[in-house]
Design a protein around this motif. Sequence first.
Motif, short mmCIF file in Angstrom:
data_model
loop_
_atom_site.label_atom_id
_atom_site.label_comp_id
_atom_site.label_asym_id
_atom_site.label_seq_id
_atom_site.Cartn_x
_atom_site.Cartn_y
_atom_site.Cartn_z
N UNK A 1510 0.84 -1.19 0.00
CA UNK A 1510 0.00 0.00 0.00
C UNK A 1510 0.88 1.24 0.00
N UNK A 1511 1.02 1.85 -1.15
CA UNK A 1511 1.67 3.17 -1.23
C UNK A 1511 3.07 3.23 -0.65
N UNK A 1512 3.71 2.09 -0.41
CA UNK A 1512 5.07 2.20 0.16
C UNK A 1512 6.09 1.95 -0.92
N UNK A 1513 6.83 2.97 -1.30
CA UNK A 1513 7.90 2.76 -2.27
C UNK A 1513 9.18 2.50 -1.49
N UNK A 1514 10.07 1.78 -2.09
CA UNK A 1514 11.36 1.57 -1.42
C UNK A 1514 11.60 0.09 -1.24
N UNK A 1515 12.81 -0.22 -0.80
CA UNK A 1515 13.24 -1.61 -0.69
C UNK A 1515 12.38 -2.32 0.36
N UNK A 1516 11.94 -3.51 -0.01
CA UNK A 1516 11.17 -4.27 0.98
C UNK A 1516 12.11 -4.78 2.05
N UNK A 1517 11.56 -4.87 3.24
CA UNK A 1517 12.42 -5.23 4.36
C UNK A 1517 11.65 -6.20 5.22
N UNK A 1518 12.29 -7.29 5.60
CA UNK A 1518 11.55 -8.29 6.37
C UNK A 1518 11.42 -7.90 7.83
N UNK A 1519 11.98 -6.74 8.20
CA UNK A 1519 11.97 -6.35 9.60
C UNK A 1519 10.65 -5.66 9.94
N UNK A 1520 10.14 -5.96 11.10
CA UNK A 1520 8.91 -5.30 11.54
C UNK A 1520 9.21 -3.88 11.96
N UNK A 1521 8.21 -3.00 11.80
CA UNK A 1521 8.40 -1.62 12.26
C UNK A 1521 7.94 -1.58 13.72
N UNK A 1522 8.90 -1.49 14.63
CA UNK A 1522 8.53 -1.51 16.05
C UNK A 1522 9.39 -0.49 16.78
#
Length: 1620
Positions: A1510-1522
């Motif tokens: 959803x609307x997120x450009x940029x490198x995918x990252x397997x890390x959770x945003x916490x």
Amino acid sequence: MLVTTPEKWDVVTRKSVGDVALSQLVKLLILDEVHLLHEDRGPVLESIVARTLRQVESTQSMIRILGLSATLPNYLDVATFLHVNPCIGLFYFDGRFRPVPLGQTFIGIKTTNKVQQLNHMDEVCYENVLKQIMAGHQVMVFVHARNATVRTAMGLREKAKNNGHICHFLSPQGSDYGQAEKQVQRSRNKQLRELFPDGFSIHHERQDRSLVENLFSNGHIKVLVCTATLAWGVNLPAHAVVIKGTQIYAAKRGSFVDLGILDVMQIFGRAGRPQFDKFGEGIIITTHDKLSHYLTLLTQQNPIESQFLESLADNLNAEIALGTVTNVEEAVKWISYTYLYVRMRANPLVYGISHKAYQMDPGLEKHREQLVIEVGRKLDKARMIRFEERTGFFSSTDLGRTASHYYIKYNTIETFNELFDAHKTEGDILAIVSKAEEFEQIKVREEEIEELDTLLNDFCELPAPGGVENNYGKINILLQTYISRGEMDSFSLISDSAYVAQNAARIVRALFEIALRKRWPAMTYRLLNLSKVIDKRLWGWVSPLRQFSVLPPSVLSKLEEKNLTVDKMKDMRKDEIGHMLHHVKIGLKVKQCVHQIPSIIMEATIQPITRTVLRVRLNITPDFTWNDQVHGTVGEPWWIWVEDPTNDHIYHSEYFIIQKKQVITKEPQLLVFTIPIFEPLPSQYYIRAVSDRWLGAEAVCIINFQHLILPERHPPHTELLDLQPLPITALGHREYEALYKFTHFNPIQTQIFHTLYHTDCNVLLGAPTGSGKTVAAELAIFRVFNKYPTSKAVYIAPLKALVRERIEDWKVRIEEKLGKKVVELTGDVTPDMRAIAQADLIVTTPEKWDGVSRSWQNRSYVQKVSILIIDEIHLLGDERGPVLEVIVSRTNFISSHTEKPVRVVGLSTALANARDLADWLNINQMGLFNFRPSVRPVPLEVHIQGFPGQHYCPRMASMNKPAFQAIRSHSPAKPVLIFVSSRRQTRLTALDLIAFLATEDDPKQWLKMDEREMNDIIVTVRDSNLKLTLAFGIGMHHAGLHERDRKTVEELFVNCKIQVLIATSTLAWGVNFPAHLVIVKGTEYYDGKTRRYVDYPITDVLQMMGRAGRPQFDDQGKAVILVHDIKKDFYKKFLYEPFPVESSLLEVLADHLNAEIAAGTVTSKQDAMDYITWTYFFRRLIMNPTYYNLDDVSHDTMNKYLSSLVEKSLFDLECSYCIEIGEDNRSIEPLTYGRIASYYYLKHPTIGMFKDQLKPESNIEELLLILTNAEEYTDLPVRHNEDQMNSELAKHLPIEVNPHSFDSSHTKTHLLLQAHFSHTMLPCPDYATDTKTVLDQAIRICQAMLDVAAHHGWLVTALNITGLVQMVVQGRWIHDSSLLTLPNIEPQHLYLFRKWSQGKRKSVHGGYQGPIECLPELMAACEGKENVFASILDSELQTAHISQAWNFLCRLPILNVSLSIKGCWDDPVQAQNEVPVPSLITDSRDDKRWIKLHADQEYVLQINLQRTQMGYQGKQDSKAVAPRFPKVKDEGWFLILGEVDKKELIALKRTGYVRNRNTVSVAFYTPETPGKCIYTLYLMSDSYLGMDQQYDIYLNIIPASPSAQVTTEVSDAMSHLALK
């Protein structure tokens, strides 16, 4: 506000108590009666003012001084002395400002005959008194001795009666006269009772003072005869004042001297009562020759002079003991703050300075230096200080400190030095005390001799040498009478006795400390008892029960007659005691008292460390009942010491307090200390504990050496050979050579090069810190790269920080330059399996590698390891040592199974028992290199200084000045590292150093860069204290700092921009910053688990010292170690001869056995025994049996010992449900719980607790309690006063905790987690770091809980646990709105989302409408457009904050789910059939949505997950945003299949990050009974709140008929989709 006497304040400020001395809290100091400067007590004022002024200058914090005084001639001098600004701060009012004008009369008596003189004086006095009385005024007559008051009063009354004037003196019989009369009759004072009816009275220091003052001010007394103290102490005015005689007896000189002019003025000041009189009258009656003297004095006053010289020695000693004066130069400066200095310059002749000398030396530098040196020599001779005349340095000694703290005078100390030794009886001690200078002014008076004689006969239990004629005899008699509670008649004796008792108590305490410091056991014991005898006024031989006031004297006497000791009574019943005392009821009271006398039970175990040092572990259990009335509310203090009766010596002593709560819970205290032993072994030592307050409260414990087996002697060190340094070309590889900046290896590297680089044998290298051991590791790694390119190397470092450091270095040098793959594997960083499988070099911590290699059978990469390098292997002896033992033992075990040899290389500091380590690592003579500690590349010079003081904080504070001086003398311009034990100490030390810098000429001398540049850096720093210290070139470094701040400090220090770095002890291991000088400030740290200060492991101290000396810059390093004085000997010994490494495997044996049982390597008790023989523990057990409580090393004993160890561990594991022991009592089966414990690296009690406490439907609150009760949290420190902080914090949190457990680590963990969920402010920075520690472990423990719940099939509990995991990661309560997990969104912003609706704009078809309550609704509403999101929030938040929140929102995972079921429906022809589970509801009543499955069959539910971005450009990252979780976490999902009706969990599967799409299969069995059932699939996030989904699957179970062809038309039945 404190109101106190000068002496008391002087004593208080002489000690530095607490981290912040009391005197530093003072902002205003008011000195009343400053004109006392010229009296005997003047010097105290001078030393207080000087100390205060110097403190103001050094700490740069203002203290205002306000001096009040009578009118002074040289008030300007006093103003200069008080540093008053004469223009605005000086106010001087002379006699004209008296509120009541004063008439002064001087009467001189001409006769020279003494007797006549007295008579005439009496007559003149009477006439004047009578004149005033006739006029209706009250009169005060001042005389100058206590006995003279009575004589004069009686004489005046006699004259009045004889002359018939007595009627004028009688008191007017007012209404309250009767009341007054009653009070007087009650007085104990005979003369007072006699005089009162005639209107006379007396007043002096001793008795009934307040009564007399009231009577006089109420007008019941017409004539009051009093001593001069009344003029000073009490505000009692009278119309007329008569001074009768001006001679006063000065005890100091033993003769009569003239009354001082200040006293005359003070007395005259009492004449005239402002509210009643228009004027007052003052009359002086003196001899004729003195008349002019007083006239001139009163009309033209003489300046007041300083008396400071007389007590210069005591005051200088106090400053040296306090650490504010350390050399002659400072002492000279200190004198310049005294009144003495002001007057010496104003009036040099009085102080013996000739005019010529003064002209040549107007600042009196030379004269002051002379004074200081003379006094310094005196003090040095008395052993109160050490004075090095060559350098002018002063250092304080125990004796000097004791003298200063107990306010003992220099002459007294000289007397003690002469008379005091180790063998004195109580009688001798009292005799010595009586000769103290403090008692000089007590003289024997004629009229007392008779009474003293009776006192001597009646009350003195010990001889009193000197008898009644000598003053020291008199003091002795008075002291003993005081102890015996004897009554005295004559005034002078009563007052002397009180004085003696007060001082003697202090002096005996001081002697006790001196004896303790001199290590004389018998003497120490006697003095401690004697000081309690004086405090309690009870002789040591009376019954200890006399200390209880509740018992009547008759009962006590009976007890003593019957000789009932406390021990006897403890064993008797209350009625038995009652019968023996012929008083049945008192039995209970006596029994209660007996049990309230403090008593303790001590048990000691000894462990030899080497042949000359024993470690003693002393368990102290309180054994008495606590009663607040008797014991107070804090604790009971005890002294404890170890004495050797044959050599009459104390080897160790300490002071400890048994806390009230320890007494109530009977909780034992553990003290650990080391003592020396000598061969041949003594028969025994005693440990003696004596109560500090209670007579008869003591305990003794015998240490017996009968069965002590001393450890084997250690083999010698490897000699460093004198070899030609090897050039790096010896590597024979261009790429390798390019990695090094140097051209030749150092001597140690040269000597070991061949073994490491050209052979495969195991190596143990013991060499001092800083000798280039990392290069040795690299050589061994290169060998693997050369010879076995497909295998892996593992490098194990004990701390994450060390792993980081190695990774940062090797990522560049080995990965980039050599093209080999380097992977970091720690608790914070867990790479995926692919990365590990491809790695050439794995850098990891012991725990992590242990966890990974536990399941080595099914991890191929563990089997590919061909070299294991263990750095700092001497940490085997540490609490984390067992993990290393296990790893090495397992490595040897694996290589014996896979038949591939694994090379082990151990690196350590110099070791004492390297041979044992080598045997265990099976290293032959060729691979063992153990150099001595002295072969450092840079030689090290070590200084050890001891510091006294029971309490940690003041002791640390007293080390700051010496640390500052060490920097000035050893390393004024080169880098300095200071190690302290806590973050708080880094701050306190830094602030103190800044205070010392402030007094220097260049306070910023440690800042080695432009101040403007530094200011730019300071702006970027977060920590406020660090901002302050960096400006002075001092850095701080500890775990509580923000990562960026830490990096800033490290760079500044490494690049020599700041000179001093104050760090906590972890830095010694973690980072390789050498410095020229290392200061170890204190060698203890606060251990939260045992709640007391314990010593650093010796390895840590060596590691810190190892940081001294920078190979590239220095030709020598310096280390200064500041320790508690009682540990000085211990450190002296072990800093030079290495410390043997013992094993600590025993404490954690059960957990490690469990891991091996779960892995299947240990399957029987015999296996477990064999497993132990692989360990290092087993090697040491043979070498040092007593250390491990083994009595002898015969084969049988050994077998029994080991099998009991195994039995105990297995029993513990059985109790925790981890294993099962077979029927044959030999075989061992692992259970699921054991496997869970091993897999998640948990301690076995934790898993046992889960089994006991988890229920089928535990809610979040219960789960939180279970989580925080995990054994893993026992180590969380609860520091000083944190129990108060915890109780404060608890008030702001939603869930209540047990109010009696605020000092428990589990309760603290609970509070920290609640605060984390509630976003509560934490009370101090330490708590933030503690929260980090708590969160670090929480996920692992929760995952294990989830496995336990799944094992039981508890659906509700399992779902709640996933909720708890989400709470931990996001830091919000699960019942909060999930919108709050967005950064910067707080509860007050939620209304913005609720009021939003799409209605305002024309809605796109299908867009989300209505209020927003949760994250998925918000995402649907925004449709990937940031501007929509911003429009919701822009009224409340800043743009930067909105974009942070948007970044979080974009990266949230939205998964589309499609399900299908695989399994066997038809005959084998149609092999596999896949049935989709439709996802759209046609008609909810539609019968076709039920999927038909056979009963009791295995099916697979296949779940396809697809991520919609959803609307997120940029490198995918397997890390959770916490943002609120301290370490990087991979995003993952729990798939839980359950049946809601039965609350049963059917399957649990974890899956990792879903990048684009992912298919997960979950196998399940259908129910055995046919019928309809609904299964629900829960897709739960392990990182986010509010992103969970659930799907219902409708199943129609039909009877199993494998033969019958069942046509299954799978309709568009669909499970109901719900977005939670």
